[in-house]
Enzyme design. Sequence first.
Site, PDB file in Angstrom:
ATOM      1  N   CYS A 116       0.129  68.601  -5.012  1.00 37.09           N
ATOM      2  CA  CYS A 116      -1.160  68.134  -5.535  1.00 37.09           C
ATOM      3  C   CYS A 116      -2.306  69.082  -5.202  1.00 37.09           C
ATOM      4  O   CYS A 116      -3.379  68.995  -5.781  1.00 37.09           O
ATOM      5  CB  CYS A 116      -1.446  66.732  -5.018  1.00 37.09           C
ATOM      6  N   HIS A 257      -8.690  65.337  -6.210  1.00 36.59           N
ATOM      7  CA  HIS A 257      -7.351  65.055  -6.725  1.00 36.59           C
ATOM      8  C   HIS A 257      -7.248  63.556  -6.983  1.00 36.59           C
ATOM      9  O   HIS A 257      -7.750  62.737  -6.209  1.00 36.59           O
ATOM     10  CB  HIS A 257      -6.305  65.502  -5.702  1.00 36.59           C
ATOM     11  N   ASN A 287      -1.509  59.809 -11.389  1.00 34.70           N
ATOM     12  CA  ASN A 287      -1.455  61.043 -10.598  1.00 34.70           C
ATOM     13  C   ASN A 287      -0.611  62.067 -11.349  1.00 34.70           C
ATOM     14  O   ASN A 287       0.608  61.908 -11.452  1.00 34.70           O
ATOM     15  CB  ASN A 287      -0.853  60.722  -9.224  1.00 34.70           C
TER      16      ASN A 287
HETATM   17  O1  UT7 Z   1      -0.789  62.879  -4.614  1.00 36.33           O
HETATM   18  C1  UT7 Z   1      -0.060  63.178  -3.480  1.00 36.33           C
HETATM   19  C2  UT7 Z   1      -0.537  62.396  -2.349  1.00 36.33           C
HETATM   20  N1  UT7 Z   1      -0.213  61.003  -2.507  1.00 36.33           N
HETATM   21  C3  UT7 Z   1      -1.096  60.098  -2.178  1.00 36.33           C
HETATM   22  O2  UT7 Z   1      -2.184  60.437  -1.811  1.00 36.33           O
HETATM   23  C4  UT7 Z   1      -0.683  58.649  -2.221  1.00 36.33           C
HETATM   24  C5  UT7 Z   1      -1.053  57.985  -0.921  1.00 36.33           C
HETATM   25  N2  UT7 Z   1      -0.639  56.606  -0.814  1.00 36.33           N
HETATM   26  C6  UT7 Z   1      -1.092  55.620  -1.614  1.00 36.33           C
HETATM   27  O3  UT7 Z   1      -1.815  55.835  -2.549  1.00 36.33           O
HETATM   28  C7  UT7 Z   1      -0.720  54.202  -1.248  1.00 36.33           C
HETATM   29  O4  UT7 Z   1      -0.131  54.186   0.021  1.00 36.33           O
HETATM   30  C8  UT7 Z   1       0.227  53.496  -2.268  1.00 36.33           C
HETATM   31  C9  UT7 Z   1      -0.511  53.233  -3.571  1.00 36.33           C
HETATM   32  C10 UT7 Z   1       1.426  54.399  -2.548  1.00 36.33           C
HETATM   33  C11 UT7 Z   1       0.702  52.169  -1.707  1.00 36.33           C
HETATM   34  O5  UT7 Z   1      -0.419  51.352  -1.439  1.00 36.33           O
HETATM   35  P1  UT7 Z   1      -0.548  50.615  -0.030  1.00 36.33           P
HETATM   36  O6  UT7 Z   1      -1.740  49.776  -0.108  1.00 36.33           O
HETATM   37  O7  UT7 Z   1      -0.514  51.692   1.021  1.00 36.33           O
HETATM   38  O8  UT7 Z   1       0.725  49.718  -0.014  1.00 36.33           O
HETATM   39  P2  UT7 Z   1       1.889  49.705   1.076  1.00 36.33           P
HETATM   40  O9  UT7 Z   1       2.737  50.921   0.892  1.00 36.33           O
HETATM   41  O10 UT7 Z   1       1.276  49.460   2.398  1.00 36.33           O
HETATM   42  O11 UT7 Z   1       2.656  48.421   0.640  1.00 36.33           O
HETATM   43  C12 UT7 Z   1       2.077  47.157   0.790  1.00 36.33           C
HETATM   44  C13 UT7 Z   1       3.024  46.161   0.128  1.00 36.33           C
HETATM   45  C14 UT7 Z   1       4.477  46.352   0.543  1.00 36.33           C
HETATM   46  O12 UT7 Z   1       5.062  45.073   0.645  1.00 36.33           O
HETATM   47  P3  UT7 Z   1       5.319  44.414   2.077  1.00 36.33           P
HETATM   48  O13 UT7 Z   1       6.189  45.379   2.834  1.00 36.33           O
HETATM   49  O14 UT7 Z   1       3.959  44.273   2.688  1.00 36.33           O
HETATM   50  O15 UT7 Z   1       5.983  43.137   1.731  1.00 36.33           O
HETATM   51  C15 UT7 Z   1       5.081  47.082  -0.613  1.00 36.33           C
HETATM   52  O16 UT7 Z   1       6.447  46.822  -0.772  1.00 36.33           O
HETATM   53  O17 UT7 Z   1       2.971  46.379  -1.304  1.00 36.33           O
HETATM   54  C16 UT7 Z   1       4.315  46.493  -1.772  1.00 36.33           C
HETATM   55  N3  UT7 Z   1       4.307  47.336  -2.957  1.00 36.33           N
HETATM   56  C17 UT7 Z   1       4.110  46.843  -4.193  1.00 36.33           C
HETATM   57  N4  UT7 Z   1       3.873  45.593  -4.622  1.00 36.33           N
HETATM   58  C18 UT7 Z   1       3.704  45.416  -5.936  1.00 36.33           C
HETATM   59  C19 UT7 Z   1       4.499  48.672  -3.031  1.00 36.33           C
HETATM   60  N5  UT7 Z   1       4.427  49.058  -4.328  1.00 36.33           N
HETATM   61  C20 UT7 Z   1       4.199  47.940  -5.051  1.00 36.33           C
HETATM   62  C21 UT7 Z   1       4.025  47.691  -6.429  1.00 36.33           C
HETATM   63  N6  UT7 Z   1       3.775  46.432  -6.823  1.00 36.33           N
HETATM   64  N7  UT7 Z   1       4.087  48.674  -7.355  1.00 36.33           N
END
Ligand code: UT7
Length: 333
Positions: A116, A257, A287
């Site tokens: 990225c 980004h 993204n």
């Molecule tokens: O471009 C390269 C660099 N990349 C980035 O900068 C991305 C950085 N990370 C992020 O943007 C975020 O961490 C994500 C968007 C990927 C995830 O968001 P989050 O708020 O950090 O969610 P999380 O990973 O903490 O997950 C929270 C919950 C989990 O469930 P439990 O374990 O709390 O039951 C996940 O399983 O959300 C769940 N989850 C979803 N739920 C519904 C993860 N993906 C989804 C989804 N729909 N698509």
Amino acid sequence: MTNRTQNAVITGVGMYVPETVLDNKYFEKIVDTTNEWILSRTGISERRIIENGTTSDLATGALRDLMASSGLQAEDIDVIIICTITPDMFFPATACIVQNNVGAKNAWGFDLSAACSGFLFGLETGSALIESGRYKKVVVIGADKMSSVIDYTDRNTCILFGDAASAVLLESTSDTNYGIQDSILHCDGSGKDALCMLGGGSKNPASYETIDKGYHFIYQDGKTVFKAAVNGMADVSYKIMQKHNLTGDDVAYLVPHQANLRIIDATAKKMNITRDKVMINIGKYGNTTAATIPLCLTEYYRDGKVKKGDKLILAAFGAGFTWGSMYIVWGID
Ligand code: UT7
């Protein structure tokens, strides 16, 4: 502004986004997710997918758009830098394929892998080639077919990414008030496990086992990357503003980004820049990895929102980890 007598300046822009749109409702049908979750956690409403085509097709489309809008002739291109982590093949470089597609018979080129942050690393490299005085026209293209490395059964990653390409032309200017002013770029391989594709390379050459393990898909530890991205992008962006005595008022736009609207907002907040001065198009494209920053620049310029003399802070964070910030002054009327 600088000690240089010549600056590299962006003198043309171009973009290509494929036609097929995958909206959040589509993902509700294929994984356990909701439109509300995706929108509130990422800011993404839809993304584009190239159904029959490759990264070189995306990049060629962006370069052709740049050539049509800027008058750039294929034979005048000296260097083509393709920033991508989804090349058509390991080799030959996607840059060679794009060179042949547009008939840039006097150009050389190469692929640059910085995920990225790819476009920033490419812009820095292209600028140095221009400033050296050895090259007059360098094309830097951010291009990624992310759909080729996405597991569409993994809700953690499949909702995030889209396919796109965008290109800029770098030329020289003796008016050093314009163009690429400065950069702060970093990489830190201790973050390699948090965002990676394990299979296919020399570590895990493609085999039935790597396929079974899903090593040909993106793996991301979202939380770790999220924290590192906010800290990394805000830190270097703030540092480059301080170095050039810039306040939030001086900056026309932060060009971040586009990985997550919450990361973008947190970065802007730390820089004391209000939302109206942040380029954002993540809602439409998701993204698109190396393409996000030039895509923003192209769209905002074409919408008349960026004017000659505008001070822009570009910022990115990605796999590696790689991250950085660049201070540029827009040079196109
Ligand atoms: O471009 C390269 C660099 N990349 C980035 O900068 C991305 C950085 N990370 C992020 O943007 C975020 O961490 C994500 C968007 C990927 C995830 O968001 P989050 O708020 O950090 O969610 P999380 O990973 O903490 O997950 C929270 C919950 C989990 O469930 P439990 O374990 O709390 O039951 C996940 O399983 O959300 C769940 N989850 C979803 N739920 C519904 C993860 N993906 C989804 C989804 N729909 N698509």
